[in-house]
Design an enzyme around this catalytic site. Structure first.
Site, PDB file in Angstrom:
ATOM      1  N   CYS A  92       0.816  -1.210   0.000  1.00 49.33           N
ATOM      2  CA  CYS A  92       0.000   0.000   0.000  1.00 49.33           C
ATOM      3  C   CYS A  92       0.852   1.264   0.000  1.00 49.33           C
ATOM      4  O   CYS A  92       2.007   1.240   0.430  1.00 49.33           O
ATOM      5  CB  CYS A  92      -0.877  -0.036   1.249  1.00 49.33           C
ATOM      6  SG  CYS A  92      -2.386   0.871   1.024  1.00 49.33           S
ATOM      7  N   ASP A 132      -6.176  -3.240  11.432  1.00 50.74           N
ATOM      8  CA  ASP A 132      -5.011  -2.369  11.557  1.00 50.74           C
ATOM      9  C   ASP A 132      -4.868  -2.002  13.036  1.00 50.74           C
ATOM     10  O   ASP A 132      -5.821  -2.110  13.808  1.00 50.74           O
ATOM     11  CB  ASP A 132      -5.220  -1.112  10.689  1.00 50.74           C
ATOM     12  CG  ASP A 132      -3.951  -0.271  10.554  1.00 50.74           C
ATOM     13  OD1 ASP A 132      -2.862  -0.732  10.957  1.00 50.74           O
ATOM     14  OD2 ASP A 132      -4.056   0.857  10.023  1.00 50.74           O
TER      15      ASP A 132
HETATM   16  O1  LIG Z   1      -0.773   5.085   4.734  1.00 48.28           O
HETATM   17  C1  LIG Z   1      -1.447   6.074   5.016  1.00 48.28           C
HETATM   18  O2  LIG Z   1      -0.947   7.207   5.001  1.00 48.28           O
HETATM   19  C2  LIG Z   1      -2.891   5.914   5.389  1.00 48.28           C
HETATM   20  C3  LIG Z   1      -3.663   7.049   5.547  1.00 48.28           C
HETATM   21  C4  LIG Z   1      -5.001   6.942   5.892  1.00 48.28           C
HETATM   22  C5  LIG Z   1      -5.580   5.698   6.059  1.00 48.28           C
HETATM   23  C6  LIG Z   1      -4.819   4.544   5.899  1.00 48.28           C
HETATM   24  C7  LIG Z   1      -3.471   4.628   5.568  1.00 48.28           C
HETATM   25  N1  LIG Z   1      -2.688   3.503   5.422  1.00 48.28           N
HETATM   26  C8  LIG Z   1      -3.070   2.159   5.756  1.00 48.28           C
HETATM   27  O3  LIG Z   1      -2.585   1.822   7.038  1.00 48.28           O
HETATM   28  C9  LIG Z   1      -2.393   0.418   7.113  1.00 48.28           C
HETATM   29  C10 LIG Z   1      -1.160   0.072   7.908  1.00 48.28           C
HETATM   30  O4  LIG Z   1      -0.022   0.700   7.441  1.00 48.28           O
HETATM   31  P1  LIG Z   1       1.445   0.361   8.031  1.00 48.28           P
HETATM   32  O5  LIG Z   1       1.877  -0.930   7.404  1.00 48.28           O
HETATM   33  O6  LIG Z   1       1.344   0.276   9.512  1.00 48.28           O
HETATM   34  O7  LIG Z   1       2.308   1.485   7.591  1.00 48.28           O
HETATM   35  C11 LIG Z   1      -2.379  -0.091   5.685  1.00 48.28           C
HETATM   36  O8  LIG Z   1      -3.589  -0.815   5.480  1.00 48.28           O
HETATM   37  C12 LIG Z   1      -2.439   1.141   4.832  1.00 48.28           C
HETATM   38  O9  LIG Z   1      -3.297   0.914   3.756  1.00 48.28           O
END
Ligand SMILES: O=C(O)c1ccccc1N[C@@H]1O[C@H](COP(=O)(O)O)[C@@H](O)[C@H]1O
Length: 226
Positions: free
Chosen positions: A6, A130
């Site tokens: 992502c 998450d």
């Molecule tokens: O990544 C972002 O900036 C974000 C912003 C708003 C909503 C979701 C976002 N990211 C999502 O967060 C999870 C976990 O990320 P990480 O691996 O802990 O960095 C993932 O599903 C992203 O899609």
């Protein structure tokens, strides 16, 4: 197992990540995120990746009209709803775009929050767990307590997200067996700039792990995928 990477913002990185083995690319449509990418740029990337790669837009508290417009412009195959979207909102989205994969993200503070998942089962395709952060919606690098998820077996596919990296993925998957994993900040040099070496390392580890799974474990993760 599905693997979603992502926070893609660059076309060359999107294509390379698909070649490395990702089954889904995620694009942040939340304007306040440092990983935000406008729909026109998502469209350009999506025109360059193989059609079997899932193209997921990440939204948070957008209106139905905004989501529909962005899905169509950006050629998305699915949405990840990362805000406080209600089950009713998911139903309305389903009626508006019946062929779209709806992934509802839930930010989990404790096992009590897992009960919310039941409310969404009849109106979404896939769940995503998450980690909770008081100030940020996502992309925080914070991990969930995997041990507490050992008994989490929803009757639909689900992604494990939150602070996953090539270093901790083996440990995470030793506790839980989701249908998919989702990585963002754990495989980037800076927000929106993915680290292809780290992603290659991730797929090396996952390939080695596949051989470590028992046939029964592999079968159940494939059943989850439908
Ligand atoms: O990544 C972002 O900036 C974000 C912003 C708003 C909503 C979701 C976002 N990211 C999502 O967060 C999870 C976990 O990320 P990480 O691996 O802990 O960095 C993932 O599903 C992203 O899609």
């Amino acid at each position: 197992m599905r693997v979603k990477i992502c926070g893609i913002t660059q076309a060359d990185q999107g294509s390379a990540i698909a070649r490395l083995g990702a089954t889904a690319l995620g694009f942040i449509c939340v304007p306040t995120s440092p990983r935000y990418i406008p729909p026109e740029q998502i469209r350009t990337i999506n025109q360059q990746i193989p059609p079997d790669i899932n193209r997921i837009g990440v939204f948070a508290n957008h209106s139905l009209v905004e989501i529909v417009q962005i899905v169509e412009m950006a050629l998305l195959s699915g949405v990840q709803l990362h805000g406080n979207e209600s089950p009713e909102f998911c139903r309305q989205l389903r009626s508006a775009l019946p062929n779209l994969e709806i992934i509802k993200a839930l930010r989990i503070r404790s096992t009590v929050d897992l009960a919310q998942t039941d409310l969404y089962l009849d109106c979404i395709d896939t769940l995503l767990l998450d980690a909770y952060h008081p100030q940020q919606l996502g992309g925080t690098g914070k991990t969930l307590n995997w041990a507490q998820l050992q008994q989490f077996h929803p009757p639909c596919p689900w992604f494990l997200a939150g602070g996953l990296t090539p270093n901790n993925i083996e440990l995470a998957l030793s506790w839980v067996r989701p249908s998919g994993i989702d990585l963002s900040s754990g495989v980037e040099r800076q927000p929106g700039d993915k680290d292809l070496k780290r992603i290659a390392e991730l797929f090396d580890k996952l390939n080695r792990l596949q051989f470590a799974f028992t046939p029964k474990q592999l079968e159940s993760s494939q059943e989850c995928l439908g």
